[in-house]
Design a protein around this motif. Structure first.
Motif, PDB file in Angstrom:
ATOM      1  N   GLU A  62       0.826  -1.202   0.000  1.00 17.12           N
ATOM      2  CA  GLU A  62       0.000   0.000   0.000  1.00 17.12           C
ATOM      3  C   GLU A  62       0.865   1.259   0.000  1.00 17.12           C
ATOM      4  O   GLU A  62       1.911   1.299   0.628  1.00 17.12           O
ATOM      5  CB  GLU A  62      -0.860   0.027   1.267  1.00 17.12           C
ATOM      6  CG  GLU A  62      -2.328  -0.135   1.014  1.00 17.12           C
ATOM      7  CD  GLU A  62      -3.107  -0.116   2.322  1.00 17.12           C
ATOM      8  OE1 GLU A  62      -2.909   0.802   3.129  1.00 17.12           O
ATOM      9  OE2 GLU A  62      -3.894  -1.035   2.530  1.00 17.12           O
ATOM     10  N   ASN A  63       0.403   2.300  -0.676  1.00 18.54           N
ATOM     11  CA  ASN A  63       1.087   3.591  -0.683  1.00 18.54           C
ATOM     12  C   ASN A  63       0.298   4.636   0.087  1.00 18.54           C
ATOM     13  O   ASN A  63      -0.897   4.493   0.309  1.00 18.54           O
ATOM     14  CB  ASN A  63       1.238   4.104  -2.123  1.00 18.54           C
ATOM     15  CG  ASN A  63       2.318   3.381  -2.890  1.00 18.54           C
ATOM     16  OD1 ASN A  63       3.078   2.600  -2.337  1.00 18.54           O
ATOM     17  ND2 ASN A  63       2.382   3.638  -4.189  1.00 18.54           N
ATOM     18  N   ALA A  64       0.967   5.713   0.453  1.00 20.75           N
ATOM     19  CA  ALA A  64       0.296   6.891   0.995  1.00 20.75           C
ATOM     20  C   ALA A  64       0.950   8.118   0.361  1.00 20.75           C
ATOM     21  O   ALA A  64       2.078   8.051  -0.145  1.00 20.75           O
ATOM     22  CB  ALA A  64       0.423   6.947   2.510  1.00 20.75           C
TER      23      ALA A  64
ATOM     24  N   HIS B 244       2.591   6.541 -12.059  1.00 24.40           N
ATOM     25  CA  HIS B 244       1.422   7.347 -11.713  1.00 24.40           C
ATOM     26  C   HIS B 244       0.975   6.981 -10.313  1.00 24.40           C
ATOM     27  O   HIS B 244       1.351   5.935  -9.771  1.00 24.40           O
ATOM     28  CB  HIS B 244       0.284   7.090 -12.693  1.00 24.40           C
ATOM     29  CG  HIS B 244      -0.261   5.706 -12.580  1.00 24.40           C
ATOM     30  ND1 HIS B 244       0.282   4.647 -13.276  1.00 24.40           N
ATOM     31  CD2 HIS B 244      -1.241   5.203 -11.822  1.00 24.40           C
ATOM     32  CE1 HIS B 244      -0.363   3.550 -12.946  1.00 24.40           C
ATOM     33  NE2 HIS B 244      -1.287   3.845 -12.064  1.00 24.40           N
ATOM     34  N   THR B 245       0.155   7.842  -9.747  1.00 19.12           N
ATOM     35  CA  THR B 245      -0.427   7.599  -8.434  1.00 19.12           C
ATOM     36  C   THR B 245      -1.904   7.920  -8.540  1.00 19.12           C
ATOM     37  O   THR B 245      -2.278   8.892  -9.191  1.00 19.12           O
ATOM     38  CB  THR B 245       0.257   8.498  -7.384  1.00 19.12           C
ATOM     39  OG1 THR B 245       1.631   8.099  -7.283  1.00 19.12           O
ATOM     40  CG2 THR B 245      -0.396   8.399  -6.027  1.00 19.12           C
ATOM     41  N   ILE B 246      -2.734   7.068  -7.934  1.00 21.47           N
ATOM     42  CA  ILE B 246      -4.175   7.279  -8.012  1.00 21.47           C
ATOM     43  C   ILE B 246      -4.742   7.500  -6.616  1.00 21.47           C
ATOM     44  O   ILE B 246      -4.488   6.708  -5.722  1.00 21.47           O
ATOM     45  CB  ILE B 246      -4.885   6.053  -8.640  1.00 21.47           C
ATOM     46  CG1 ILE B 246      -4.364   5.798 -10.050  1.00 21.47           C
ATOM     47  CG2 ILE B 246      -6.402   6.249  -8.666  1.00 21.47           C
ATOM     48  CD1 ILE B 246      -4.851   4.501 -10.663  1.00 21.47           C
TER      49      ILE B 246
ATOM     50  N   ASP C 100      16.230  10.323 -13.553  1.00 22.77           N
ATOM     51  CA  ASP C 100      16.048   9.069 -14.279  1.00 22.77           C
ATOM     52  C   ASP C 100      14.725   8.410 -13.935  1.00 22.77           C
ATOM     53  O   ASP C 100      14.258   7.505 -14.628  1.00 22.77           O
ATOM     54  CB  ASP C 100      17.173   8.108 -13.885  1.00 22.77           C
ATOM     55  CG  ASP C 100      17.248   7.972 -12.371  1.00 22.77           C
ATOM     56  OD1 ASP C 100      17.328   9.009 -11.681  1.00 22.77           O
ATOM     57  OD2 ASP C 100      17.217   6.827 -11.868  1.00 22.77           O
ATOM     58  N   HIS C 101      14.143   8.868 -12.867  1.00 22.78           N
ATOM     59  CA  HIS C 101      12.952   8.188 -12.356  1.00 22.78           C
ATOM     60  C   HIS C 101      11.701   8.549 -13.152  1.00 22.78           C
ATOM     61  O   HIS C 101      10.764   7.771 -13.259  1.00 22.78           O
ATOM     62  CB  HIS C 101      12.765   8.583 -10.888  1.00 22.78           C
ATOM     63  CG  HIS C 101      11.933   7.638 -10.104  1.00 22.78           C
ATOM     64  ND1 HIS C 101      12.188   7.292  -8.813  1.00 22.78           N
ATOM     65  CD2 HIS C 101      10.819   6.931 -10.435  1.00 22.78           C
ATOM     66  CE1 HIS C 101      11.289   6.435  -8.391  1.00 22.78           C
ATOM     67  NE2 HIS C 101      10.449   6.204  -9.349  1.00 22.78           N
ATOM     68  N   PHE C 102      11.671   9.784 -13.688  1.00 25.19           N
ATOM     69  CA  PHE C 102      10.412  10.290 -14.231  1.00 25.19           C
ATOM     70  C   PHE C 102      10.474  10.561 -15.735  1.00 25.19           C
ATOM     71  O   PHE C 102      11.448  11.094 -16.216  1.00 25.19           O
ATOM     72  CB  PHE C 102      10.018  11.582 -13.513  1.00 25.19           C
ATOM     73  CG  PHE C 102       9.923  11.415 -12.025  1.00 25.19           C
ATOM     74  CD1 PHE C 102       8.787  10.866 -11.448  1.00 25.19           C
ATOM     75  CD2 PHE C 102      10.988  11.778 -11.208  1.00 25.19           C
ATOM     76  CE1 PHE C 102       8.724  10.704 -10.080  1.00 25.19           C
ATOM     77  CE2 PHE C 102      10.908  11.619  -9.851  1.00 25.19           C
ATOM     78  CZ  PHE C 102       9.790  11.073  -9.269  1.00 25.19           C
TER      79      PHE C 102
HETATM   80  N1  LIG Z   1       6.053   9.308 -12.516  1.00 25.11           N
HETATM   81  C1  LIG Z   1       5.274   9.150 -11.450  1.00 25.11           C
HETATM   82  N2  LIG Z   1       4.208   9.957 -11.267  1.00 25.11           N
HETATM   83  C2  LIG Z   1       3.393   9.825 -10.189  1.00 25.11           C
HETATM   84  N3  LIG Z   1       3.584   8.908  -9.246  1.00 25.11           N
HETATM   85  C3  LIG Z   1       4.617   8.053  -9.375  1.00 25.11           C
HETATM   86  C4  LIG Z   1       5.513   8.124 -10.471  1.00 25.11           C
HETATM   87  N4  LIG Z   1       6.448   7.167 -10.309  1.00 25.11           N
HETATM   88  C5  LIG Z   1       6.161   6.521  -9.159  1.00 25.11           C
HETATM   89  N5  LIG Z   1       5.060   7.048  -8.593  1.00 25.11           N
HETATM   90  C6  LIG Z   1       4.427   6.647  -7.315  1.00 25.11           C
HETATM   91  O1  LIG Z   1       5.438   6.347  -6.382  1.00 25.11           O
HETATM   92  C7  LIG Z   1       5.368   4.980  -5.966  1.00 25.11           C
HETATM   93  C8  LIG Z   1       6.747   4.420  -5.856  1.00 25.11           C
HETATM   94  O2  LIG Z   1       7.403   4.531  -7.083  1.00 25.11           O
HETATM   95  P1  LIG Z   1       8.580   3.540  -7.499  1.00 25.11           P
HETATM   96  O3  LIG Z   1       9.535   3.574  -6.350  1.00 25.11           O
HETATM   97  O4  LIG Z   1       9.070   4.106  -8.788  1.00 25.11           O
HETATM   98  O5  LIG Z   1       7.909   2.170  -7.675  1.00 25.11           O
HETATM   99  C9  LIG Z   1       4.523   4.305  -7.029  1.00 25.11           C
HETATM  100  O6  LIG Z   1       3.847   3.171  -6.512  1.00 25.11           O
HETATM  101  C10 LIG Z   1       3.589   5.409  -7.447  1.00 25.11           C
HETATM  102  O7  LIG Z   1       2.496   5.521  -6.550  1.00 25.11           O
END
Ligand SMILES: Nc1ncnc2c1ncn2[C@@H]1O[C@H](COP(=O)(O)O)[C@@H](O)[C@H]1O
Ligand SMILES: Nc1ncnc2c1ncn2[C@@H]1O[C@H](COP(=O)(O)O)[C@@H](O)[C@H]1O
Ligand SMILES: Nc1ncnc2c1ncn2[C@@H]1O[C@H](COP(=O)(O)O)[C@@H](O)[C@H]1O
Ligand code: NA
Ligand code: NA
Ligand code: NA
Lengths: 326, 112, 112, 112, 326, 326
Positions: free
Chosen positions: B68-70, C43-45, C110-112
């Protein structure tokens, strides 16, 4: 042998196990069926409180003289079992030390829902277990976590440091919700005994199977979705999730017999040793060993071992206990 | 309009930075404690967000809640926000998390 | 401070765009698939948001969930965000939805 | 890029302001009514956010819900947003609430 | 006739219908009464699973020889009924083709809660229905959606194109949660039969009416809130939401009698044909025909037809079935 | 006296009160145990609807001749009691007028869960109360709010002005969920009587104690967390939260006897007068008197008075009623 087969078939034809299968099937065909989170948590709270109270009431009925020794043995097994599991994971499945330590902790601990499903299975077959099995379960939740962390530390992985983080971890481990409910319910059942239980029996007793159905429906969904989303696991890792329960069950059968438990008690203790945690331990590992891969440990315990035990393990361990005691 | 780089006090409406952190639930309490240590005076948490990133889909309601995320939102002076952003790379490395900043205008500068 | 128009890589902290979409639940999966196609990497919802706009109040918990909204947040390079914004007018016309962009600073480009 | 101060209509994408208000649940309806009065044409509510600020931790699920927060998001022309921000100091003084603004770009200027 | 009146009064004085009225009243006076979403969804899951299991258990008791034909006929009616409804909507209510197609799909499909309320009403009056009515209901959910989409396409409205969108739509239509629960529950009930059902009866049987009360309380709130928020609808459109159920019921009475169903079965099938979907079909229409107005179709099916059936339709159809069979 | 002790012990050993204690203990050790919000709200809805229906059914059985007078007296007491409480708070606890007015409103109103717990306690001891006590409770919710606002206005605090705000406040006060459920359930129970009740008894009757256990578990968590998070309160303020219930109970005992209620009825009415609202009144005060400190009034009513009544007050008031009537 035919005993075993008929037990297995009886298990597979119970509404509880069929609901589990229905959930798994729904997730398999990607149905949008979804048990709201709050309902699933409410059901889990109910099951833990009710099983705790039942155990305490049974304990109040007498027969708890051997409880203390049995509880100590259960705790000791939870401490020891991860070492064995760690060995298998390192040398056969060839996992990284930190992953092996995290997975090992899961298999030393226990699964409440597996316990609850086994209890009902045994009760329906006239093989009730001692009430203090609930206390044995509660005491098995935590020690394996400590062993897992020690194994990881030995392999050079520092566990989490910040003070806030450590406090949070130990609260999670020592007074997590399931321990509070199991132990609290047990004490309440033991205090109020049969007369107090009568007041809540329509809820805590009569509804148990039905609510377990609903919960297993959700578990089927969750387990199968976990499995679908899982990364590809090596055959040896997957095999571990079937073999370790069998080893655990064998240890449980031996220890349970040595403790002089009833047939139902032996079967239930074997089930405990065979089961793997998928609630308390993942949460603790995520905090304490962030470098370990959660997809790995949750998939093995929730996606593989849990369904295996619910569908096949429970009747098998029961048949072994019956055979052993015959 | 006030210059974002002008520091904490430069006339109404005042500029602040909004720190947003999407992270796994397990570490929310620690992240908040860390923000406090860095001088952030308040925060808001949106629990139960789902999402996807480099570490795959998250938000399946598994019983352990490890998937789960927050979303944490915190308004703070720009200097603090920058420090948090810089420090986040190291601090959140082992965890599932993203951090980003943006500029906001506030009416009560003493508040943030 | 880096120039927002300078493109993806121009020194820390890096500028990205935040795309926010408030839309009816029914199309969330499709919107996410569309963002992926356009090159957005995460993405995040935020599920279960309510609201009101030209199409009236929304968020009543009707059983079919056709009156429920969700909020989608996605961090992406500015060029991609602009393309998404432009394309949204046509693509989301028949649906209940709004789209808006803002600038954010991130630490790991690099992440985005 | 269009000048944020240029007013409502200055070529695509158009600039608007995003008003964000974190406040106690009890007053959400009134806050929304107030935004409408000020000319804001839509809003989105994220219910059930928790947090902490000068008035301590909030979000414990007490039965009366007086310790619950919500997040209100509203996109509006800059002038309206500024007026809301200025007026908020007086209007929300007795309540648990924070207000902040930021700039956003939108594609359909008639919408906001 | 006096039979009909007494049935109607009996219906209106049942705790279930009164709870529905209470919910509607609370929404009418703008009370802040609110059943949490998760509870409402949990109740819906319970009702669908329990009614499915009950149907399957009844089927296992025998008497299912005619089931296959009845199920086919039910599916065919769901396919055909939207055409009639479309005609009425186009030529009397003067709706746009895309709106008429969307609304028509709702009235060809069915409402599970109306079914469940009618089942209890009939059972309490000694008019139980065949177990396979549950299967008939499940099979009626989907065909009407297909007809609705065909009608819209014929009128020139392209349904959704993107591959992801289409996949999502068809999953929604074929394996949505209610179909999985109804069919899955039915199969489980049929497999475990009466002995297995005994284990879960305190939950799935004894609590049914009480939980239905709570669910109808919520439905009353939801229906009335929908009605209050609705745009002004033309009198002809509103009339459709009363007349179409009556036509549907007549068709159901005729078809049910021809199929040789019991009196309870005929009444229940008439109720199915008279009911309109407000869960599965709206969700599908929103995806497939975004140009159709959801406020229109949800208001008609949930705000008008559903209350009409619960309060007046069910006892009326039951009285007609009794009269027909006398 | 020994009666009183045995009643107190019996109360403390009931599963319901033990669950409350378990929740409080869990919060005390900072366990992460958490009853999902939706479940807690669902349980509250259940309890209010079920107690309303039970009261209505009892009323339908006859014996309601004196109800009207009793209900009027209850309403009048709710109006008057905040004045006394305000005096104590101003002159002994030395609170600001606005805080004193807000707290006073809470103690003039009532707590549904305290009522429900007392009902079960009395019923289990063969001291059932009149059905219309439910109506007396419903009528006591609101008047105290009005008195509280008048006291604040007299002290110079303008209550909220905006039209939208005022409308919202009065809706909250007059048709809030608990009033709708209590009064609605009462009317439903009264309309359907015993035969209608039979249909829902497995849910509304048999499960009552069990679900009350779960709800009190949550209340224990919530009350203790409130207490932990509370600002330091002056001893006089804390003393008020114990003394005021005792005064309230004395008034209730006198009034209940004068009204000719049964022993159970007198005890239950004393409990009502001793209890303080922690749901409806805080919500109303937050809207109407924003300058009053919510941490103060919620802590006193939920964190102090509620646990006091559940653990000690109820058996004490019952013993007094028994003594009075002997
Ligand atoms: N480009 C993005 N835009 C919005 N939310 C993101 C993005 N990349 C990651 N997230 C959010 O951040 C969480 C962790 O990202 P990650 O560590 O890349 O798996 C993900 O489960 C998403 O909820
Ligand atoms: N600096 C901040 N950043 C983000 N949210 C905040 C901040 N300060 C306060 N909040 C939120 O606004 C609510 C009210 O703040 P306050 O009135 O300061 O207690 C808090 O409960 C938080 O949810
Ligand atoms: N000006 C606005 N500010 C914030 N959210 C909005 C605004 N307008 C619309 N929304 C959100 O977007 C959804 C769809 O908007 P609409 O298509 O205008 O009905 C609404 O239900 C709101 O949640
Ligand atoms: Na184990
Ligand atoms: Na139909
Ligand atoms: Na009182």
């Amino acid at each position: 042998m035919s005993d075993m087969l008929s037990l297995a078939l009886a298990n597979l034809a119970s509404p509880m196990v069929l609901c589990f299968a229905l959930g798994a099937l729904a997730a398999w065909v990607r149905s949008d069926l979804d048990i709201p989170d709050a309902i699933a948590k409410g059901l889990a709270i109910y099951l833990m409180l009710a099983i705790g109270v039942k155990g305490g009431v049974a304990m109040a009925e007498g027969g708890g003289a051997r409880a203390a020794v049995a509880i100590l043995v259960a705790g000791a097994l939870s401490f020891a079992m991860p070492v064995l599991a760690y060995g298998l994971l390192r040398f056969f499945a060839r996992l990284e030390p930190v992953d092996a330590a995290a997975v090992a902790a899961h298999f030393g601990s226990v699964s409440v829902v597996t316990f609850v499903t086994a209890s009902e299975f045994l009760a329906a077959r006239g093989l009730p277990a001692e009430g203090y099995l609930v206390a044995m379960m509660a005491v098995m939740e935590t020690p394996a976590i400590v062993t897992g962390l020690l194994l990881a530390r030995r392999a050079g992985y520092a566990t989490q440091r910040s003070r806030e983080g450590a406090r949070h971890l130990w609260r999670e481990v020592l007074v997590n919700g399931s321990i509070v409910l199991l132990v609290g319910g047990f004490v309440i059942g033991w205090m109020v005994g049969a007369p107090g239980y009568a007041k809540v029996k329509p809820f805590m007793g009569d509804l148990f199977n039905g609510l377990l159905c609903l919960f297993l429906l959700d578990m089927g969904l969750v387990a199968m979705r976990q499995l679908r989303a899982a990364p590809v696991l090596s055959p040896a890792t997957l095999a571990f999730a079937i073999v370790q329960p069998l080893i655990g069950a064998a240890i449980g059968l031996a220890a349970g017999s040595a403790l002089g438990l009833s047939t139902g008690g032996v079967a239930l203790f074997a089930t405990l040793c065979a089961s793997a945690s998928y609630i308390a331990v993942p949460a603790a590992m995520r905090l304490a060993l962030p470098k370990a891969n959660p997809a790995l440990y949750v998939t093995l315990s929730l996606g593989v071992t849990f369904p295996f035990n619910v569908a096949f393990g429970i009747p098998f361990y029961a048949a072994l206990a019956v055979a052993l005691r015959a | 309009m006030t210059d974002p780089a002008a520091g904490p006090e430069s006339g109404p409406p005042w500029m602040r930075s909004k720190i947003e952190i999407v992270c796994e639930r397990a570490i929310v309490e620690e992240v908040v404690a860390w923000l406090r240590e860095r001088g952030v005076r308040g925060h808001t948490i949106v629990p139960h967000v789902s999402g996807a990133g480099r570490q795959g889909r998250r938000g399946a309601d598994d019983a352990s809640r490890v998937f789960e995320n927050a979303l944490i939102i915190a308004i703070a002076p720009r200097a603090i926000a920058r420090a948090v952003l810089a420090e986040s790379v190291e601090r959140l490395r082992d965890f599932t998390a993203i951090v980003y900043l943006s500029d906001v205008e506030v009416a009560r500068p003493d508040h943030f």
